[in-house]
Design a protein around this motif. Structure first.
Motif, PDB file in Angstrom:
ATOM      1  N   ILE A   9       2.228  -2.827  -0.099  1.00 40.08           N
ATOM      2  CA  ILE A   9       1.522  -1.916  -0.363  1.00 40.08           C
ATOM      3  C   ILE A   9      -0.001  -2.416  -1.351  1.00 40.08           C
ATOM      4  O   ILE A   9      -0.457  -1.930  -1.399  1.00 40.08           O
ATOM      5  N   TYR A  10       1.322  -2.769  -2.752  1.00 38.54           N
ATOM      6  CA  TYR A  10      -0.178  -3.225  -3.948  1.00 38.54           C
ATOM      7  C   TYR A  10      -1.150  -3.993  -3.275  1.00 38.54           C
ATOM      8  O   TYR A  10      -2.113  -3.753  -3.506  1.00 38.54           O
ATOM      9  N   PHE A  11      -0.791  -4.955  -2.143  1.00 37.73           N
ATOM     10  CA  PHE A  11      -1.600  -5.832  -1.581  1.00 37.73           C
ATOM     11  C   PHE A  11      -3.445  -5.157  -1.119  1.00 37.73           C
ATOM     12  O   PHE A  11      -4.424  -5.760  -1.490  1.00 37.73           O
ATOM     13  N   ILE A  12      -2.406  -4.788   0.302  1.00 37.89           N
ATOM     14  CA  ILE A  12      -3.468  -3.731   0.884  1.00 37.89           C
ATOM     15  C   ILE A  12      -4.021  -3.089  -0.283  1.00 37.89           C
ATOM     16  O   ILE A  12      -5.748  -2.898  -0.302  1.00 37.89           O
ATOM     17  N   LEU A  13      -3.179  -1.867  -1.101  1.00 42.93           N
ATOM     18  CA  LEU A  13      -4.154  -1.011  -1.790  1.00 42.93           C
ATOM     19  C   LEU A  13      -5.087  -1.626  -2.627  1.00 42.93           C
ATOM     20  O   LEU A  13      -6.190  -1.766  -2.426  1.00 42.93           O
ATOM     21  N   GLY A  14      -5.128  -3.202  -3.392  1.00 47.96           N
ATOM     22  CA  GLY A  14      -5.215  -3.723  -4.310  1.00 47.96           C
ATOM     23  C   GLY A  14      -6.869  -4.061  -3.657  1.00 47.96           C
ATOM     24  O   GLY A  14      -7.898  -4.576  -3.960  1.00 47.96           O
ATOM     25  N   ILE A  15      -6.537  -4.543  -2.095  1.00 47.53           N
ATOM     26  CA  ILE A  15      -7.520  -6.228  -1.527  1.00 47.53           C
ATOM     27  C   ILE A  15      -8.572  -4.462  -0.867  1.00 47.53           C
ATOM     28  O   ILE A  15     -10.093  -4.633  -1.148  1.00 47.53           O
ATOM     29  N   LYS A  16      -8.208  -3.471  -0.240  1.00 42.17           N
ATOM     30  CA  LYS A  16      -9.256  -2.664   0.485  1.00 42.17           C
ATOM     31  C   LYS A  16     -10.254  -1.628  -1.037  1.00 42.17           C
ATOM     32  O   LYS A  16     -11.607  -1.871  -0.224  1.00 42.17           O
TER      33      LYS A  16
END
Lengths: 486, 624
Positions: free
Chosen positions: A200-207
Motif C-alpha cells: 500500500i505504501y509503495f502504491i500510494l508513494g509512487i502513484k
C-alpha cells in the motif's frame, strides 16, 4: 484425525478424481485455446499437426499424462525421503543454467539438451514445496524458532535469488508466494500485514509522487496519514485498547487543527511538516505508553511506525534507482499514471481490447481477430486468457475463472484434510502456486496487475510449465491418496 | 492433524482472499466486456482492412452511337519497403526511366508522413502513379527482380474526340467537402467535377465493392475475412448516351474558333440537345493524367475563361430575339390583335423616336413587325399592356403577369438542364423596378427597353434555344437535356414532362409566319435555305456597354414539323446578320445535309477564319 499406528502405507484410498477431472478439463480447454490463439489464417495447421503449436501442446499433454501416471504409481515415501536431494539437484540445475544458458527473450533460464528445451525454474516449484514439507515435518519443528525461520527462509530465498539472476522475476515472485504456507503453519498475521502495508505504501508513494505538499510529496503525505491509522489499528488489534486507538487519531487531528488555526493568522503553514509532526506525536505517545505500561508490544508498534516511515522514504529511491526503466513503466501503466498505448501500455491495451471486444458471448471459436492477428503479444502463452475472453466472451471467461477458483478451493480442501504435516505443507505450497499464478496472470491480462510474465496453469502453451504444474499437482494427489482415513 | 487447531481457520482467510480476487476480476471482465462496447470497434478497426474495389466508370456515347468517353487502365507503382532487400536501385531507375535524383525525391515524398500520413514500411505505398501501358510492360517484365515492388491498376478517363470538354466535364480526386457531404466517398476516390461527369456522377460511378481483409499488428494482410463471404463485388457505372451529335458539335466548335460565344441546337420534339458549343473551349483529354494540374492552371489563367460553359452560364441581353415573346404575350393578353397596327417613324414616337428603328413600311401589324424587327411596335405593345387600367389594377400587376408569361416560356429561371452551374438569366418583376426607381408609380416608358430585349433582361443561350424550340412546337417544350439514354434505367421524369406556355396556338402560328418572313424577306435572309428547307428565324443585335454589340440568332427548321431549334450568340459579333446568321446557316446545312454544299464553302472558310475576340486586360497574363 490422529495417527493410527505408525508407518502404515497400505493403499486403500483413491486418487481424488474431482481434481483429476478439473486437470483434464483445463488441459483440454487450454489445448483448444492454444489452437485458436496460434491459428494461422492463411495456412491453418490442423489440431493434430505437429508443426503447429496445438500439435506440440498435444505432445506435452501426452507426456504429462504419462508423467502423472508414473507419479501416482511411485511409493509415497519416495517424495519425502529424497526431498532434500531433489532440492540440491534443483539448485545445481539452476546454477548450471545460469552459467551455460544463452539469452532467449531477455532471460537466461532455458537449458537446451539436444532437441529439448527445459526451464529448470518451473520444476523448482515442486522441489521447494517438497523441501518445505520435509523441514516442517521434522521432529519438534516450531516455525517461530529463530533457527527454523532461518532455514525456511533460506530454502525459499536461495532459488529466488538464482532465478532473479536468470532475469525470471515473475517466477521468483511465485516462490515468494510460499509465504502463504508459512502463514498457515503459524507465521504471525502481522508479517502478512506488514507485507500488505508495504504494498500500500509503495502504491500510494509512487502513484502520487508528482504532486507536492510542502516539503514532501502528496504520496508521502497520504502515506503518513495511512501509517498513523495503521498504527492506531495495531494498538486496538493487539492491545485491545480502543481508547488508545481514538487517542492517537485525536492527537493527529489536534495537530492539524492547531496548524489550521495558526494558518488563519496569516502565518504560512507547511502542511508536509505538520504531517511529519503528527507522525512524531504518535511515535512519542507510543513511547510514553511503553514506559507507562511496560508492554513490549508498544515498542514493536513503535518500530512498525518508524520502519514504515523509513520504507516510505526509500520507496522513491528504490523505484527510480533499483528498478529498471521497463519495470518502472509497467508499474506506472498499471497504476494509471501513464497512458502510453504504443509503448509499455500497448500490450495491456491490446489485451484489454481483445477481451473487451468479446462482449457477452464472444466472437466464437477461431473467430477472434485480436489474438490471431498478433495484436496481443504472447497470445498463446502468458496472454492465453485473451483468447478465451475474445472468443467466448463474458460468459466463457467468467466460467473459466470460476472453475479455476473452485479448483484452487478444492486443493485447499485437500490440503487441509492431509493427515501428515508433510502432506499439508506440500498441499498449501500447491495452493499458493496455483493461486498466485491465477491472480497475477489473469490480473495482468485484464489490466489490474502489472505485466509479470508468468503462465496461466494448464492453459498457457509450453512444455516446461505444463510438466511443472503436472508434477506439482500429481505429487500432491499421490500424497493425498495415501492419507490416513478414519 | 486437527481442525481444532486455531491456525486451521486461516484457510478461510486464504479462501477469502482467493474469492475476493476472483470477484474483482469478474467485475473487471464485466466492465470490459459488457460496459465498454468501444473495445469491439477498436478490435475491428485493428483487424479489418476494408479495401475498396473500384467499379469501371460508365462510358459515354453520342446520339449516333459513337464512343466518346471510356476508361483506360493506368498503373501505379507500389512499394513495400520492408520487402525491398537486395534492391537494385539502378536497374529499377533505368526500367522506369528515372534519374537517381528523382528516385530519391519520390522515395522521400513517400516516406514523409506529412504528405503521406498512412505511411508504413509493411504495407504497399504509392511510389509513382500513372504509368502508361508501355512503361507498365517494361516494369512487369522485370518485376521478379524487384522484391517489394507491386503494380496496382487504376482507370483513367480517355476521350476519342477533342471536343465538348465543357459538357463532358472532368474527374479528379474527391475533395474534403464532398467527402463530408457524402459518406460514399473516401480519400483517393475519383469523382466527377464538372459537366456530365458531375451531374450524372451517380449513374457513372457505379457502386464500389469492398473486400474485407484481415490485417495483422504490422499492417500486413493475412487473409480474407470469412473467406470473402462478406465481400461485395463492385457494380460498373451506367453507360450514357447523349442527345449530342459529335459531328455537329465538332463542326460548331470549328466555326466558333477564335470567337467568344455559344451555339445551342435542340430537337424540339424531345428537348434533346443536339449540340452545345461554348467558345472558347478545351480538349477534354487535357484534364486527365499526369499533366492535369499544369493544364488546369493554364486554362484557369486564360483570360477568355475557357472553363466557363457560356451556353448555360453566360447571360446576354437577347435583343430583338426577345420580340417573339412580346408579340405572343400581347396577343394572349388581348393588348393587340393579329391585325393591330402601330406607326413607326424610325423610332418610338411617344419618347421622341427612342428607341430608334430602321426603315420599313408603316403602320404595321405583328407579322410584319417581327419580320422587320420593328422596335416601335413592341414598345407600343408594352405600353398598351402596362397602362391598361381597365384590365390590370396597377402597373405592377400588369408587369407581373407579363413576367409570369416569360417564366412559363422558360426564361428567368434555370431550365434544369442536366449540367451543373446553369445560370438563371434575369427577368425582372414589378418589385425590382419599384425598388430601383424608388417608387411604385412607374410606367412602361420608364422601362421601355425591356420590350426589345434590352435593359435588364438577360438570357442564357440555352434559354434562347429553348425559346426557339417552344415556338417551333407552337406552345410547349421539354426541359433540354444532354443525356438521352441511361443504360438500364429510364430518363428522369422531368425530361419527359411537357411544359405548356399557356399561350394559344393561333398566336404561335402568326409568330411563326413572322419569323418565316424574316428569313425569306426580312432581317435574316442569310439563312434562307429554300427550297431545300424552310427556316424560320429572328436575329438580334444586343447592345453591349463593354464593347461591340453581340450578334444573336434564334430559329428553327423546317417550318412545318420542325427538326431542330437553334440559338447562336457571338460576343462582339455586331449585327445578328453579320455573324450569328451565317453560323446558324452553316450549322443547319451540316445538320440537314451532313456536309456543306459547294455553294456555301466560301462562307464556311470565311467564318472559320474570322477572329472576333473581345479586348481583355491582359497585363501580367500570358496570352496564348
Amino acid at each position: 484425525m490422529v495417527y493410527q499406528g505408525s508407518n502404515e502405507i497400505e493403499e486403500k484410498g483413491m486418487v481424488d478424481w474431482i481434481t483429476v477431472l478439473f486437470y483434464l478439463g483445463f488441459v483440454l480447454l487450454g489445448w483448444l485455446n492454444i489452437y485458436a490463439a496460434s491459428y494461422d489464417l492463411e495456412n491453418a495447421a490442423g489440431l493434430f499437426d505437429l508443426s503447429g503449436r496445438a500439435g506440440m501442446q498435444l505432445v506435452w499433454m501426452g507426456t504429462s499424462l504419462l508423467l502423472a501416471f508414473a507419479l501416482i504409481k511411485i511409493d509415497v515415501r519416495f517424495y519425502e525421503t529424497y526431498a532434500f536431494l531433489f532440492y540440491l539437484v534443483g539448485i545445481g540445475l539452476l546454477l548450471v543454467t545460469l552459467l551455460v544458458a544463452k539469452e532467449i527473450n531477455g532471460s537466461r533460464s532455458w537449458l537446451i539438451i539436444g532437441p529439448v528445451r527445459l526451464q529448470p525454474a518451473e520444476f523448482m516449484k515442486f522441489i521447494i514445496a517438497l523441501a518445505l514439507g520435509k523441514v516442517f515435518n521434522s521432529y519438534g519443528f516450531r516455525l517461530m524458532d529463530r533457527r527454523n525461520l532461518l532455514i525456511v527462509s533460506a530454502i525459499i530465498l536461495l532459488p529466488v535469488f538464482l532465478v532473479i539472476a536468470q532475469s525470471e522475476t515473475g517466477t521468483a515472485l511465485v516462490y515468494l508466494s510460499f509465504i502463504l504456507v508459512l502463514y498457515r503453519e503459524g507465521l504471525p498475521g502481522g508479517f502478512l500485514f506488514i507485507g500488505v502495508a508495504a504494498i500500500i505504501y509503495f502504491i500510494l508513494g509512487i502513484k502520487f509522487s508528482d504532486g507536492q505538499i510542502g516539503i514532501i510529496s502528496e504520496g508521502e503525505f497520504f502515506t503518513i496519514l495511512v501509517i498513523i491509522i495503521f498504527t492506531a489499528s495495531l494498538v486496538w488489534s493487539y492491545m485491545k485498547r480502543s481508547d488508545v486507538f481514538f487517542m492517537i487519531l485525536l492527537l493527529a487531528a489536534t495537530t492539524f487543527l492547531i496548524a489550521y488555526i495558526v494558518s488563519l493568522s496569516s502565518v504560512m503553514i507547511d502542511w508536509g511538516v505538520i504531517a511529519i509532526i503528527a507522525l512524531s506525536v504518535t511515535a512519542l505517545y507510543l513511547l510514553y505508553l511503553f514506559f507507562r505500561y511496560r508492554r513490549k508490544s508498544y515498542i514493536y508498534i513503535f518500530l512498525f511506525l518508524v520502519s514504515s516511515f523509513a520504507f516510505l522514504e526509500s520507496v522513491e529511491y528504490v523505484f527510480n534507482d533499483v528498478l529498471q526503466p521497463h519495470q518502472q513503466m509497467r508499474i506506472k501503466v498499471t497504476l494509471g499514471m501513464e497512458q502510453d498505448l504504443s509503448g509499455a501500455g500497448y500490450h495491456v491495451g491490446q489485451s484489454k481490447i481483445a477481451i473487451g471486444s468479446g462482449g457477452f458471448t464472444g466472437k466464437g471459436f477461431l473467430n477472434g481477430t485480436q489474438t490471431k492477428l498478433k495484436y496481443v503479444p504472447e497470445q498463446d502463452t502468458d496472454f492465453i486468457f485473451c483468447t478465451i475472453g475474445e472468443e467466448h466472451g463474458f460468459i466463457g471467461s467468467t466460467i473459466i475463472l470460476l472453475l479455476l477458483l473452485i479448483f484452487v478451493l478444492r486443493l485447499l480442501h485437500l490440503a487441509e484434510r492431509q493427515t501428515t504435516l508433510f502432506g499439508r505443507v506440500y498441499g498449501y505450497a500447491v495452493v499458493s502456486v496455483f493461486l498466485f499464478h491465477l491472480i497475477i496472470n489473469v490480473g495482468m491480462v485484464i489490466g489490474i496487475m502489472p505485466v509479470i510474465g508468468i503462465p496461466l496453469p494448464f492453459f498457457s502453451y509450453g512444455g516446461s510449465s505444463l510438466w511443472g504444474f503436472t508434477i506439482l499437482l500429481f505429487i500432491f494427489l499421490r500424497i493425498d491418496k495415501s492419507r490416513k482415513r478414519t | 492433524m486437527s481442525i481444532h487447531n486455531p491456525l486451521a481457520k486461516r484457510r478461510y482467510i486464504i479462501a477469502g482472499v482467493a474469492l475476493l480476487f476472483v470477484l474483482v476480476y469478474v467485475m473487471q471482465l464485466f466492465n470490459l466486456q459488457m460496459l465498454n462496447p468501444q473495445y469491439r470497434e477498436y478490435a475491428d478497426s485493428n483487424a479489418f482492412l476494408r479495401r475498396q474495389l473500384y467499379p469501371a466508370r460508365g462510358a459515354i456515347y453520342d446520339r449516333k452511337g459513337n464512343l466518346l468517353v471510356y476508361n483506360r487502365p493506368t498503373y501505379d507503382v507500389m512499394m513495400v519497403v520492408r520487402e525491398m532487400d537486395q534492391f537494385d536501385t539502378l536497374d529499377f531507375c533505368r526500367t522506369l526511366n528515372l534519374d537517381m535524383e528523382r528516385f530519391h525525391l519520390l522515395n522521400a515524398g513517400m516516406r514523409d508522413r506529412r504528405k503521406n500520413p498512412g505511411y508504413s514500411s509493411y504495407t504497399p505505398q504509392l511510389f509513382l502513379s500513372q504509368l502508361d501501358v508501355e512503361e507498365y510492360g517494361l516494369l512487369q517484365e522485370k518485376l521478379y527482380k524487384f522484391p517489394g515492388i507491386y503494380i496496382q491498376s487504376r482507370t483513367e478517363r480517355q476521350y476519342n474526340y477533342p471536343n465538348m470538354g465543357l459538357i463532358l466535364g472532368y474527374v479528379a480526386e474527391v475533395d474534403k467537402n464532398k467527402m463530408a457531404a457524402d459518406p460514399y466517398y473516401v480519400r483517393g476516390d475519383y469523382v466527377g467535377k464538372s459537366g456530365i461527369e458531375l451531374s450524372h456522377e451517380e449513374d457513372l460511378r457505379g457502386e464500389k465493392g469492398v473486400e474485407i481483409l484481415l490485417r495483422d499488428a504490422h499492417g500486413r494482410v493475412q487473409g480474407r475475412y470469412e473467406d470473402g463471404r462478406q465481400d461485395k463485388a463492385p457494380v460498373s457505372g451506367r453507360d450514357l448516351t447523349l442527345g449530342i451529335d459529335i459531328a455537329l458539335q465538332a463542326y460548331g466548335e470549328q466555326l466558333m474558333h477564335n470567337k467568344v460565344g455559344s451555339i445551342v441546337m435542340i430537337e424540339p420534339k424531345t428537348g434533346e440537345i443536339l449540340c452545345m458549343i461554348s467558345a472558347p473551349t478545351y480538349d477534354p483529354s487535357l484534364l486527365t493524367g499526369k499533366a492535369f494540374s499544369a493544364n488546369y492552371q493554364s486554362l484557369e489563367n486564360n483570360p477568355y475563361k475557357p472553363l466557363i460553359n457560356r451556353a448555360i452560364a453566360g447571360t446576354y441581353p437577347p435583343g430583338s430575339t426577345f420580340k417573339p415573346t412580346q408579340g405572343l404575350i400581347f396577343l394572349q393578353e388581348g393588348v393587340i390583335t393579329t391585325e393591330s397596327r402601330y406607326s413607326c417613324y424610325g423610332g418610338y414616337p411617344p419618347l421622341g423616336g427612342r428607341p430608334a428603328c430602321h426603315g420599313h413600311g408603316s403602320p404595321l401589324a405583328i407579322q410584319y413587325a417581327l419580320s422587320t424587327s420593328c422596335n416601335s411596335f413592341f414598345c407600343y405593345g408594352l405600353n398598351g399592356m402596362l397602362s391598361n387600367r381597365s384590365k390590370y389594377a396597377t402597373v405592377g400587376e400588369a408587369f407581373d403577369i407579363w413576367k409570369d408569361h416569360l417564366v412559363k416560356m422558360g426564361l428567368g429561371y434555370p431550365l434544369g438542364v442536366d449540367l451543373p452551374s446553369e445560370k438563371r438569366g434575369f427577368i425582372p418583376n414589378s418589385k425590382f423596378y419599384s425598388k430601383v426607381l424608388k417608387t411604385d408609380r412607374w410606367n412602361a416608358h420608364n422601362i421601355i427597353s425591356v420590350a426589345i430585349g434590352q435593359g435588364e433582361i438577360l438570357v442564357t443561350p440555352l434559354q434562347l434555344a429553348n425559346l426557339s424550340a417552344l415556338i417551333a412546337n407552337r406552345g410547349y417544350y421539354y426541359t433540354p437535356h444532354v443525356v438521352r439514354e441511361r443504360k438500364s434505367a429510364v430518363l428522369e421524369e422531368r425530361f419527359t414532362t411537357r411544359h405548356e406556355s399557356g399561350i394559344n396556338r393561333e398566336y404561335y402560328d402568326v409568330t411563326v409566319d413572322g419569323m418565316a418572313d424574316a428569313v425569306t424577306k426580312g432581317t435574316c435572309r442569310g439563312i434562307n435555305l429554300a427550297p431545300f428547307v424552310e427556316v424560320c428565324g429572328k436575329t438580334g443585335t444586343a447592345e453591349n456597354p463593354h464593347g461591340d454589340d453581340h450578334s444573336l440568332f434564334m430559329g428553327f427548321a423546317p417550318k412545318d414539323d420542325p427538326q431542330v431549334a437553334i440559338a447562336v450568340i457571338v460576343e462582339n459579333g455586331r449585327f445578328g446578320a453579320t455573324n450569328a446568321v451565317p453560323i446558324a446557316r452553316l450549322m443547319m446545312q451540316q445538320f440537314f445535309q451532313g456536309e456543306i454544299p459547294e455553294s456555301d464553302q466560301w462562307l464556311e472558310k470565311s467564318i472559320i477564319n474570322r477572329e472576333i475576340l473581345p479586348y481583355v486586360y491582359t497585363r501580367n497574363m500570358p496570352v496564348k
